[in-house]
Design a protein around this motif. Structure first.
Motif, PDB file in Angstrom:
ATOM      1  N   PHE A  88      32.821 -20.948  36.890  1.00 23.71           N
ATOM      2  CA  PHE A  88      31.733 -20.428  37.714  1.00 23.71           C
ATOM      3  C   PHE A  88      31.233 -19.082  37.195  1.00 23.71           C
ATOM      4  O   PHE A  88      30.032 -18.839  37.136  1.00 23.71           O
ATOM      5  CB  PHE A  88      32.212 -20.287  39.155  1.00 23.71           C
ATOM      6  CG  PHE A  88      31.171 -19.728  40.095  1.00 23.71           C
ATOM      7  CD1 PHE A  88      30.167 -20.524  40.597  1.00 23.71           C
ATOM      8  CD2 PHE A  88      31.198 -18.397  40.475  1.00 23.71           C
ATOM      9  CE1 PHE A  88      29.208 -20.020  41.451  1.00 23.71           C
ATOM     10  CE2 PHE A  88      30.253 -17.875  41.336  1.00 23.71           C
ATOM     11  CZ  PHE A  88      29.254 -18.691  41.825  1.00 23.71           C
ATOM     12  N   PHE A  89      32.154 -18.210  36.798  1.00 19.38           N
ATOM     13  CA  PHE A  89      31.773 -16.837  36.467  1.00 19.38           C
ATOM     14  C   PHE A  89      31.306 -16.661  35.024  1.00 19.38           C
ATOM     15  O   PHE A  89      30.416 -15.849  34.767  1.00 19.38           O
ATOM     16  CB  PHE A  89      32.935 -15.880  36.731  1.00 19.38           C
ATOM     17  CG  PHE A  89      33.053 -15.468  38.161  1.00 19.38           C
ATOM     18  CD1 PHE A  89      32.044 -14.750  38.776  1.00 19.38           C
ATOM     19  CD2 PHE A  89      34.159 -15.798  38.907  1.00 19.38           C
ATOM     20  CE1 PHE A  89      32.129 -14.372  40.095  1.00 19.38           C
ATOM     21  CE2 PHE A  89      34.264 -15.425  40.232  1.00 19.38           C
ATOM     22  CZ  PHE A  89      33.249 -14.711  40.830  1.00 19.38           C
ATOM     23  N   VAL A  90      31.901 -17.371  34.080  1.00 22.75           N
ATOM     24  CA  VAL A  90      31.534 -17.152  32.674  1.00 22.75           C
ATOM     25  C   VAL A  90      30.064 -17.449  32.415  1.00 22.75           C
ATOM     26  O   VAL A  90      29.382 -16.663  31.745  1.00 22.75           O
ATOM     27  CB  VAL A  90      32.464 -17.956  31.751  1.00 22.75           C
ATOM     28  CG1 VAL A  90      31.939 -17.949  30.319  1.00 22.75           C
ATOM     29  CG2 VAL A  90      33.873 -17.362  31.779  1.00 22.75           C
ATOM     30  N   ILE A 118      27.412 -14.670  31.023  1.00 20.11           N
ATOM     31  CA  ILE A 118      26.523 -14.891  29.883  1.00 20.11           C
ATOM     32  C   ILE A 118      25.099 -14.499  30.244  1.00 20.11           C
ATOM     33  O   ILE A 118      24.402 -13.818  29.473  1.00 20.11           O
ATOM     34  CB  ILE A 118      26.598 -16.364  29.438  1.00 20.11           C
ATOM     35  CG1 ILE A 118      27.971 -16.653  28.819  1.00 20.11           C
ATOM     36  CG2 ILE A 118      25.481 -16.689  28.453  1.00 20.11           C
ATOM     37  CD1 ILE A 118      28.200 -18.116  28.511  1.00 20.11           C
ATOM     38  N   ALA A 119      24.645 -14.902  31.430  1.00 22.81           N
ATOM     39  CA  ALA A 119      23.296 -14.538  31.875  1.00 22.81           C
ATOM     40  C   ALA A 119      23.153 -13.029  31.997  1.00 22.81           C
ATOM     41  O   ALA A 119      22.127 -12.450  31.609  1.00 22.81           O
ATOM     42  CB  ALA A 119      22.996 -15.207  33.219  1.00 22.81           C
ATOM     43  N   LEU A 120      24.172 -12.369  32.519  1.00 24.23           N
ATOM     44  CA  LEU A 120      24.124 -10.919  32.689  1.00 24.23           C
ATOM     45  C   LEU A 120      24.084 -10.205  31.348  1.00 24.23           C
ATOM     46  O   LEU A 120      23.258  -9.312  31.124  1.00 24.23           O
ATOM     47  CB  LEU A 120      25.341 -10.457  33.497  1.00 24.23           C
ATOM     48  CG  LEU A 120      25.540  -8.948  33.642  1.00 24.23           C
ATOM     49  CD1 LEU A 120      24.385  -8.316  34.410  1.00 24.23           C
ATOM     50  CD2 LEU A 120      26.871  -8.646  34.324  1.00 24.23           C
ATOM     51  N   VAL A 121      24.952 -10.601  30.448  1.00 23.19           N
ATOM     52  CA  VAL A 121      25.043  -9.922  29.149  1.00 23.19           C
ATOM     53  C   VAL A 121      23.758 -10.104  28.351  1.00 23.19           C
ATOM     54  O   VAL A 121      23.230  -9.152  27.754  1.00 23.19           O
ATOM     55  CB  VAL A 121      26.261 -10.449  28.367  1.00 23.19           C
ATOM     56  CG1 VAL A 121      26.224  -9.963  26.927  1.00 23.19           C
ATOM     57  CG2 VAL A 121      27.553  -9.999  29.034  1.00 23.19           C
ATOM     58  N   LEU A 173      34.825 -21.315  23.754  1.00 25.93           N
ATOM     59  CA  LEU A 173      36.082 -21.352  23.010  1.00 25.93           C
ATOM     60  C   LEU A 173      37.181 -20.531  23.677  1.00 25.93           C
ATOM     61  O   LEU A 173      38.335 -20.968  23.730  1.00 25.93           O
ATOM     62  CB  LEU A 173      35.852 -20.848  21.575  1.00 25.93           C
ATOM     63  CG  LEU A 173      34.885 -21.675  20.730  1.00 25.93           C
ATOM     64  CD1 LEU A 173      34.699 -21.042  19.364  1.00 25.93           C
ATOM     65  CD2 LEU A 173      35.377 -23.113  20.589  1.00 25.93           C
ATOM     66  N   LEU A 174      36.834 -19.351  24.191  1.00 29.75           N
ATOM     67  CA  LEU A 174      37.860 -18.477  24.757  1.00 29.75           C
ATOM     68  C   LEU A 174      38.231 -18.879  26.172  1.00 29.75           C
ATOM     69  O   LEU A 174      39.416 -18.928  26.528  1.00 29.75           O
ATOM     70  CB  LEU A 174      37.378 -17.015  24.731  1.00 29.75           C
ATOM     71  CG  LEU A 174      38.349 -15.973  25.281  1.00 29.75           C
ATOM     72  CD1 LEU A 174      39.652 -15.983  24.495  1.00 29.75           C
ATOM     73  CD2 LEU A 174      37.726 -14.577  25.235  1.00 29.75           C
ATOM     74  N   TYR A 175      37.231 -19.180  26.991  1.00 24.79           N
ATOM     75  CA  TYR A 175      37.499 -19.500  28.391  1.00 24.79           C
ATOM     76  C   TYR A 175      37.502 -21.004  28.676  1.00 24.79           C
ATOM     77  O   TYR A 175      37.655 -21.406  29.829  1.00 24.79           O
ATOM     78  CB  TYR A 175      36.464 -18.814  29.287  1.00 24.79           C
ATOM     79  CG  TYR A 175      36.520 -17.320  29.183  1.00 24.79           C
ATOM     80  CD1 TYR A 175      37.560 -16.604  29.755  1.00 24.79           C
ATOM     81  CD2 TYR A 175      35.537 -16.613  28.497  1.00 24.79           C
ATOM     82  CE1 TYR A 175      37.618 -15.227  29.650  1.00 24.79           C
ATOM     83  CE2 TYR A 175      35.596 -15.230  28.392  1.00 24.79           C
ATOM     84  CZ  TYR A 175      36.621 -14.555  28.973  1.00 24.79           C
ATOM     85  OH  TYR A 175      36.683 -13.192  28.866  1.00 24.79           O
ATOM     86  N   ARG A 176      37.343 -21.818  27.644  1.00 25.64           N
ATOM     87  CA  ARG A 176      37.409 -23.269  27.769  1.00 25.64           C
ATOM     88  C   ARG A 176      36.383 -23.823  28.754  1.00 25.64           C
ATOM     89  O   ARG A 176      36.633 -24.818  29.441  1.00 25.64           O
ATOM     90  CB  ARG A 176      38.814 -23.700  28.198  1.00 25.64           C
ATOM     91  CG  ARG A 176      39.926 -23.199  27.281  1.00 25.64           C
ATOM     92  CD  ARG A 176      39.777 -23.773  25.889  1.00 25.64           C
ATOM     93  NE  ARG A 176      40.850 -23.305  24.998  1.00 25.64           N
ATOM     94  CZ  ARG A 176      40.917 -23.594  23.699  1.00 25.64           C
ATOM     95  NH1 ARG A 176      39.954 -24.327  23.152  1.00 25.64           N
ATOM     96  NH2 ARG A 176      41.894 -23.142  22.954  1.00 25.64           N
ATOM     97  N   VAL A 177      35.249 -23.158  28.854  1.00 25.34           N
ATOM     98  CA  VAL A 177      34.179 -23.688  29.707  1.00 25.34           C
ATOM     99  C   VAL A 177      33.600 -24.928  29.026  1.00 25.34           C
ATOM    100  O   VAL A 177      33.245 -24.881  27.846  1.00 25.34           O
ATOM    101  CB  VAL A 177      33.084 -22.631  29.936  1.00 25.34           C
ATOM    102  CG1 VAL A 177      31.957 -23.210  30.772  1.00 25.34           C
ATOM    103  CG2 VAL A 177      33.667 -21.406  30.608  1.00 25.34           C
ATOM    104  N   PRO A 178      33.512 -26.043  29.727  1.00 25.82           N
ATOM    105  CA  PRO A 178      33.022 -27.268  29.075  1.00 25.82           C
ATOM    106  C   PRO A 178      31.544 -27.182  28.740  1.00 25.82           C
ATOM    107  O   PRO A 178      30.776 -26.504  29.426  1.00 25.82           O
ATOM    108  CB  PRO A 178      33.284 -28.350  30.133  1.00 25.82           C
ATOM    109  CG  PRO A 178      33.264 -27.623  31.429  1.00 25.82           C
ATOM    110  CD  PRO A 178      33.845 -26.259  31.143  1.00 25.82           C
ATOM    111  N   VAL A 203      22.017 -22.637  32.711  1.00 25.21           N
ATOM    112  CA  VAL A 203      23.256 -22.570  31.934  1.00 25.21           C
ATOM    113  C   VAL A 203      24.398 -23.259  32.665  1.00 25.21           C
ATOM    114  O   VAL A 203      25.211 -23.963  32.044  1.00 25.21           O
ATOM    115  CB  VAL A 203      23.596 -21.095  31.596  1.00 25.21           C
ATOM    116  CG1 VAL A 203      23.952 -20.296  32.837  1.00 25.21           C
ATOM    117  CG2 VAL A 203      24.723 -21.027  30.571  1.00 25.21           C
ATOM    118  N   ARG A 204      24.497 -23.106  33.988  1.00 24.99           N
ATOM    119  CA  ARG A 204      25.554 -23.815  34.713  1.00 24.99           C
ATOM    120  C   ARG A 204      25.289 -25.309  34.751  1.00 24.99           C
ATOM    121  O   ARG A 204      26.226 -26.116  34.688  1.00 24.99           O
ATOM    122  CB  ARG A 204      25.653 -23.265  36.140  1.00 24.99           C
ATOM    123  CG  ARG A 204      26.342 -21.907  36.215  1.00 24.99           C
ATOM    124  CD  ARG A 204      26.294 -21.321  37.615  1.00 24.99           C
ATOM    125  NE  ARG A 204      27.023 -20.057  37.692  1.00 24.99           N
ATOM    126  CZ  ARG A 204      26.903 -19.179  38.676  1.00 24.99           C
ATOM    127  NH1 ARG A 204      26.049 -19.420  39.679  1.00 24.99           N
ATOM    128  NH2 ARG A 204      27.606 -18.070  38.679  1.00 24.99           N
TER     129      ARG A 204
END
Length: 386
Positions: free
Chosen positions: A190-192, A196-199, A259-264, A345-346
């Motif tokens: 949910f947060f990653v 990404i949008a924020l950064v 890759l780092l947070y394993r978000v699909p 993005v989500r």
């Protein structure tokens, strides 16, 4: 490029399309040379997004790692001890017995030494033997609503597991919750995407917010005034190099998230990259408007941070649900570009959404980008005339 070659690009007739494209290319090359020679800009582009994504990704975490559970066992029967053992066997609960009263539980709640209390009534075993069920009370500290809801749900699973083992029959209410898109309830999913949008909006606005202010501080703005370059050509020429850098940033940040947070990544990566480019263009054009307002690079950077960080955090749905906000804040959230990019993005990462599902937020972002580009060109014309 030599000064003579550079000046020759500005001597073509300003009315032709070819001359306009050459002037834009010359400005883009000039801006690119500034970027490559400016270590601060390169550090912002490469290091800041990765650092922010890593820090926010670990800091913004709503998953519960441990629950301190006090137990008031007034029954003290084999069945009550078996119920307690089921909680002890869970990876979530840290169980400790309490020999005191309800007043002690209230005191420990106020001291934040426990998050829940399981109260087993004195006739727990007798009622189960006679009627087949009994009442067990769970007191939950709900000062954090999300944590309270999760504790309640986890406790319900434990009790249901014991009941199923003891009775072996189907309960009167067959409760089967179905969790879509994130079955493990990982908060990173949910947060990653929100991070990404924020950064990306912060970096893109920051990059272009200093461009005109830098020209003004370095005294090179007057040189632009002496050339036949038109305001819209200056705007496009200045945005293009930063757009390329921001797109490289987007690839890095999305790769780190996956890759780092394993978000699909369940959707089309090319569609995600295309719509991300539109989102970046919105941030770049916003930063360009701010650069025409600010007189120094420092002021421009502060304005970029304020206009992107707070609205994205508070009004985009990154942390707080928009539906839970007051009506006037919900109306204000329609002006935040990240609100629409979060849907994109989500949707692509978690749901595998296709273009047909994302038409509305994509068109809104495109309209915002074109509107900001037109405003920045007009602002730049006003700045040049002044």
């Amino acid at each position: 490029m030599s000064p003579r070659a550079s000046n020759s690009l500005f001597l073509h007739r300003p009315g032709t399309l070819q001359a306009s494209l050459r002037r834009i290319r010359a400005l883009a090359q000039k801006e690119l040379y500034h970027i490559l020679r400016d270590f601060r800009t390169l550090a912002i582009v490469i290091l800041m997004p990765i650092v922010q994504l890593v820090m926010f990704g670990y800091a913004l975490n709503l998953e519960i790692q441990r629950v301190d559970l006090g137990v008031l066992d007034y029954a003290r029967t084999p069945l009550s001890r078996q119920l307690i053992s089921w909680f002890e066997g869970s990876r979530l609960f840290r169980v400790f017995s309490m020999d005191g009263s309800a007043e002690e539980a209230d005191r420990l709640f106020r001291l934040r030494r426990l998050q829940a209390v399981l109260v087993i009534p004195p006739r727990f075993g007798e009622e189960v033997e006679r009627r087949g069920f009994s009442t067990v009370q769970l007191l939950v500290d709900a000062s954090d609503p999300n944590a309270g809801t999760l504790i309640r749900d986890y406790s319900r699973r434990v009790v249901a597991g014991l009941a199923s083992e003891k009775t072996g029959s189907q309960p009167l209410l067959d409760f089967r919750p179905t969790i879509l898109f994130n079955p493990d309830l990982k908060s990173a999913y949910f947060f990653v995407p929100g991070i990404i949008a924020l950064v990306l909006v912060m970096i893109s606005a920051l990059l272009t917010s200093i461009t005109v202010a830098r020209e003004r501080e370095m005294g090179t703005l007057e040189a632009l005034l002496a050339t036949p370059v038109r305001p819209h050509e200056i705007v496009v020429g200045k945005v293009l190099p930063y757009a390329a850098l921001a797109l490289v940033d987007a690839v890095f940040v999305l790769a780190v998230g996956v890759l780092l947070y394993r978000v699909p990544l369940r959707g089309d990566p090319l569609l995600l990259l295309l719509l991300t480019a539109i989102y970046l263009a919105t941030g770049l054009n916003l930063g360009l408007i701010l650069s025409t307002v600010a007189r120094t690079q420092q002021v421009a950077m502060i304005m970029a941070m304020v206009t992107t960080l707070l609205p994205t955090l508070l009004l985009s749905g990154l942390i707080f649900p928009i539906a839970s906000m007051p009506g006037w804040l919900q109306a204000l959230s329609y002006l935040v570009p990240a609100r629409y990019y979060l849907l994109i993005v989500r949707g692509i990462l978690l749901k595998g959404s296709a273009w047909a599902h994302l038409v509305q937020p994509s068109l809104v972002l495109l309209g915002m980008s074109l509107l900001l580009l037109a405003v920045s060109a007009r602002r730049f014309r006003t700045t040049l005339e002044v």
